[in-house]
Every structure is written in C-alpha cells, then in structure tokens.
Design a protein around this motif. Structure first.
Motif: not given
Length: 114
Positions: A44-45, A48-53, A59-62
């Motif tokens: 989670r950023s 509040g943006e999330t990624w399940s993996g 893009r936000w995580l990259k």
C-alpha cells in the motif's frame, strides 16, 4: 452537506443508474469486491493505492523502487489489515532513502501559514 444537496445527488445517481441499467445489487457487489481487494492488498502506498503482489507491478510502486525505496517499505502488516484506519506502525522509516533530505523535512512555520 446540507439535506437539499444530498437529495439532489441521490436523485442524480438514481437517474444515472436507471439510464445505464445499474441495480442496487450491482453496486453492493462492487463495494463488496472492493473490500475483498482491499483485504488482499500486500502493498500500500501513502496515498492508499494498493497492489496484491499478483500481475504486473503498478506504476506507483515501480517509480518508488526506481527512486531507491524498498518493496518491504510498502508491505502491509496483518495488524493494519485487521484494523481499518490504524496508524502505519509497521513501516520502518529508518530505511527511508529520503530521510534527512528536503523531501522529508517539515517546517512548522510552513504548516502554520497555510
């Protein structure tokens, strides 16, 4: 929000739902799916943006990783998933690459003038 504004928004939403053939059950199903997606979030950023993996990394995580942040920095702990709105105590700020930089500095005089 005042009562008239609320009623106006509700009427607008009902008209649009009828226009597109959306039923209340459809909305309830979508909300339930959002809650399931939120629970399955592994990362989670701060916004509040999330990624399940699973699937392609967002893009936000990259961008954060290419800026030097670790993937573990965004990991969601089990305690935080069970208690909505809990403080992010699981975040280890000692590994923050921006610590001590102007990006991490908060001046109280700046906050008071806003």
């Amino acid at each position: 929000m005042d009562e008239r504004k609320r009623d106006s928004i509700v009427a607008y939403l009902r008209r649009r739902m009828a226009e597109f053939g959306i039923e209340l059950d459809d909305v309830a199903t979508a909300i339930a799916q959002d809650h399931l997606d939120e629970k399955s979030a592994r990362y989670r950023s701060a916004t509040g943006e999330t990624w399940s993996g699973k699937g392609e990394m967002p893009r936000w995580l990259k961008q954060a990783i290419s800026a030097g942040q670790s993937l573990e920095h965004f990991a969601v702990s089990d305690k935080l998933q069970q208690v909505p709105g809990a403080a992010k105590a699981g975040v280890n700020w000692s590994q923050d690459p921006f610590a001590g930089s102007r990006l991490a500095t908060v001046h109280t005089s700046t906050i008071e003038t806003r």
